[in-house]
Each structure stands twice: as C-alpha cells, then as structure tokens.
Design a protein around this motif. Structure first.
Motif, mmCIF file in Angstrom:
data_model
loop_
_atom_site.group_PDB
_atom_site.id
_atom_site.type_symbol
_atom_site.label_atom_id
_atom_site.label_comp_id
_atom_site.label_asym_id
_atom_site.label_seq_id
_atom_site.Cartn_x
_atom_site.Cartn_y
_atom_site.Cartn_z
ATOM 1 N N VAL A 1 47.597 -149.106 60.816
ATOM 2 C CA VAL A 1 46.902 -148.384 61.886
ATOM 3 C C VAL A 1 46.672 -146.928 61.496
ATOM 4 N N VAL A 2 47.676 -146.282 60.932
ATOM 5 C CA VAL A 2 47.526 -144.886 60.522
ATOM 6 C C VAL A 2 46.464 -144.771 59.431
ATOM 7 N N ARG A 3 46.482 -145.657 58.452
ATOM 8 C CA ARG A 3 45.497 -145.632 57.365
ATOM 9 C C ARG A 3 44.088 -145.806 57.913
ATOM 10 N N ARG A 4 43.903 -146.761 58.808
ATOM 11 C CA ARG A 4 42.557 -146.994 59.367
ATOM 12 C C ARG A 4 42.109 -145.794 60.198
ATOM 13 N N TRP A 5 43.020 -145.184 60.932
ATOM 14 C CA TRP A 5 42.686 -144.023 61.750
ATOM 15 C C TRP A 5 42.244 -142.863 60.857
ATOM 16 N N PHE A 6 43.031 -142.588 59.803
ATOM 17 C CA PHE A 6 42.660 -141.516 58.892
ATOM 18 C C PHE A 6 41.340 -141.823 58.197
ATOM 19 N N ASN A 7 41.148 -143.055 57.799
ATOM 20 C CA ASN A 7 39.928 -143.451 57.126
ATOM 21 C C ASN A 7 38.723 -143.196 58.031
ATOM 22 N N SER A 8 38.843 -143.535 59.289
ATOM 23 C CA SER A 8 37.780 -143.319 60.267
ATOM 24 C C SER A 8 37.494 -141.829 60.437
ATOM 25 N N LYS A 9 38.554 -141.029 60.559
ATOM 26 C CA LYS A 9 38.384 -139.584 60.734
ATOM 27 C C LYS A 9 37.732 -138.954 59.510
ATOM 28 N N LEU A 10 38.130 -139.359 58.307
ATOM 29 C CA LEU A 10 37.551 -138.807 57.087
ATOM 30 C C LEU A 10 36.085 -139.189 56.958
ATOM 31 N N LYS A 11 35.758 -140.419 57.311
ATOM 32 C CA LYS A 11 34.365 -140.870 57.237
ATOM 33 C C LYS A 11 33.501 -140.065 58.205
ATOM 34 N N LYS A 12 33.987 -139.870 59.432
ATOM 35 C CA LYS A 12 33.241 -139.087 60.420
ATOM 36 C C LYS A 12 33.053 -137.651 59.954
ATOM 37 N N ALA A 13 34.088 -137.061 59.379
ATOM 38 C CA ALA A 13 33.991 -135.684 58.889
ATOM 39 C C ALA A 13 32.969 -135.586 57.763
ATOM 40 N N ALA A 14 32.956 -136.547 56.865
ATOM 41 C CA ALA A 14 31.993 -136.550 55.763
ATOM 42 C C ALA A 14 30.569 -136.713 56.290
ATOM 43 N N GLU A 15 30.392 -137.578 57.282
ATOM 44 C CA GLU A 15 29.069 -137.770 57.871
ATOM 45 C C GLU A 15 28.592 -136.498 58.562
ATOM 46 N N GLN A 16 29.485 -135.794 59.245
ATOM 47 C CA GLN A 16 29.120 -134.544 59.912
ATOM 48 C C GLN A 16 28.723 -133.477 58.898
ATOM 49 N N LEU A 17 29.454 -133.377 57.805
ATOM 50 C CA LEU A 17 29.102 -132.414 56.758
ATOM 51 C C LEU A 17 27.752 -132.739 56.142
ATOM 52 N N ALA A 18 27.505 -134.007 55.910
ATOM 53 C CA ALA A 18 26.226 -134.413 55.330
ATOM 54 C C ALA A 18 25.078 -134.118 56.295
ATOM 55 N N ALA A 19 25.304 -134.350 57.574
ATOM 56 C CA ALA A 19 24.259 -134.080 58.574
ATOM 57 C C ALA A 19 23.967 -132.586 58.639
ATOM 58 N N ARG A 20 24.996 -131.748 58.600
ATOM 59 C CA ARG A 20 24.803 -130.292 58.606
ATOM 60 C C ARG A 20 24.029 -129.834 57.372
ATOM 61 N N ALA A 21 24.391 -130.385 56.232
ATOM 62 C CA ALA A 21 23.721 -130.014 54.993
ATOM 63 C C ALA A 21 22.254 -130.437 55.052
ATOM 64 N N ALA A 22 21.974 -131.592 55.612
ATOM 65 C CA ALA A 22 20.594 -132.068 55.715
ATOM 66 C C ALA A 22 19.779 -131.184 56.661
ATOM 67 N N LYS A 23 20.391 -130.721 57.750
ATOM 68 C CA LYS A 23 19.702 -129.841 58.702
ATOM 69 C C LYS A 23 19.366 -128.499 58.069
ATOM 70 N N GLN A 24 20.259 -127.980 57.252
ATOM 71 C CA GLN A 24 20.069 -126.671 56.632
ATOM 72 C C GLN A 24 19.105 -126.750 55.458
ATOM 73 N N GLY A 25 18.924 -127.936 54.918
ATOM 74 C CA GLY A 25 18.060 -128.093 53.746
ATOM 75 C C GLY A 25 18.788 -127.713 52.494
ATOM 76 N N ALA A 26 18.342 -128.267 51.396
ATOM 77 C CA ALA A 26 18.992 -127.983 50.123
ATOM 78 C C ALA A 26 18.533 -126.627 49.605
ATOM 79 N N PRO A 27 19.454 -125.779 49.162
ATOM 80 C CA PRO A 27 19.085 -124.446 48.652
ATOM 81 C C PRO A 27 18.373 -124.529 47.303
ATOM 82 N N ASN A 28 17.537 -123.569 47.033
ATOM 83 C CA ASN A 28 16.847 -123.426 45.743
ATOM 84 C C ASN A 28 16.032 -124.649 45.357
ATOM 85 N N GLY A 29 15.465 -125.324 46.356
ATOM 86 C CA GLY A 29 14.575 -126.449 46.072
ATOM 87 C C GLY A 29 15.271 -127.688 45.573
ATOM 88 N N GLN A 30 16.566 -127.756 45.718
ATOM 89 C CA GLN A 30 17.306 -128.942 45.234
ATOM 90 C C GLN A 30 17.291 -130.023 46.266
#
Length: 89
Positions: free
Chosen positions: A60-89
């Motif tokens: 249960v602890v492993r699945r909970w952490f796995n879920s939290k890490l996945k959500k955090a990674a998705e949020q970071l990716a969404a923020r990065a996509a909103k801001q756009g890639a710097p220097n044309g990347q």
C-alpha cells in the motif's frame, strides 16, 4: 517511470521475506534474554501473521508513493509545456 502493481508486490514480498528471516533469528536470540520462551513453531506462526500484515503495508505504501510521484511528474511536465521550451527547444 512508474512501477507496476505486480512489481510493487514482488518488491514488498522480497523485502518482507528478508525482514522475516532477520526477525525470526532475532526472536530466537533475544526472547530468552528477557525470560520469554518461544518455540520455533510459535515463532514461525507469529512471524507469518506479522509478515502478512507487513506485505500489505509495504504494498500500500509503495503504490501510494508511486501514485504521488507520477502525479508530481505529470504536473511538472504540464507546467513545462505551458511555459514552452526555452531557446526553441
């Protein structure tokens, strides 16, 4: 990368089996120091009960952490996509 449910279960079982071996040995050595007598069979039964509880907890602890890490990674990716890639990347 996320861990599969089966992978989480396998990790939890292996981790707990190692702990079971350590606990079983420790009980046989430490209990007599406190004047408690326990047979190997009683120690095994007690260990199996706690092992079942521990596997469930670990999974249960492993699945909970796995879920939290996945959500955090998705949020970071969404923020990065909103801001756009710097220097044309």
């Amino acid at each position: 990368m996320t861990q599969t449910k089966l992978g989480s279960l396998i990790e939890a079982v292996i981790n707990v089996l190692i702990g079971f071996g350590i606990n079983f040995s420790a009980n046989m050595l430490i209990f007599p120091v406190f004047g408690w007598s326990i047979s190997a069979g009683q120690n095994l039964t007690l260990g199996l009960i706690y092992t079942g509880i521990s596997v469930a907890r670990s999974y249960v602890v492993r699945r909970w952490f796995n879920s939290k890490l996945k959500k955090a990674a998705e949020q970071l990716a969404a923020r990065a996509a909103k801001q756009g890639a710097p220097n044309g990347q």
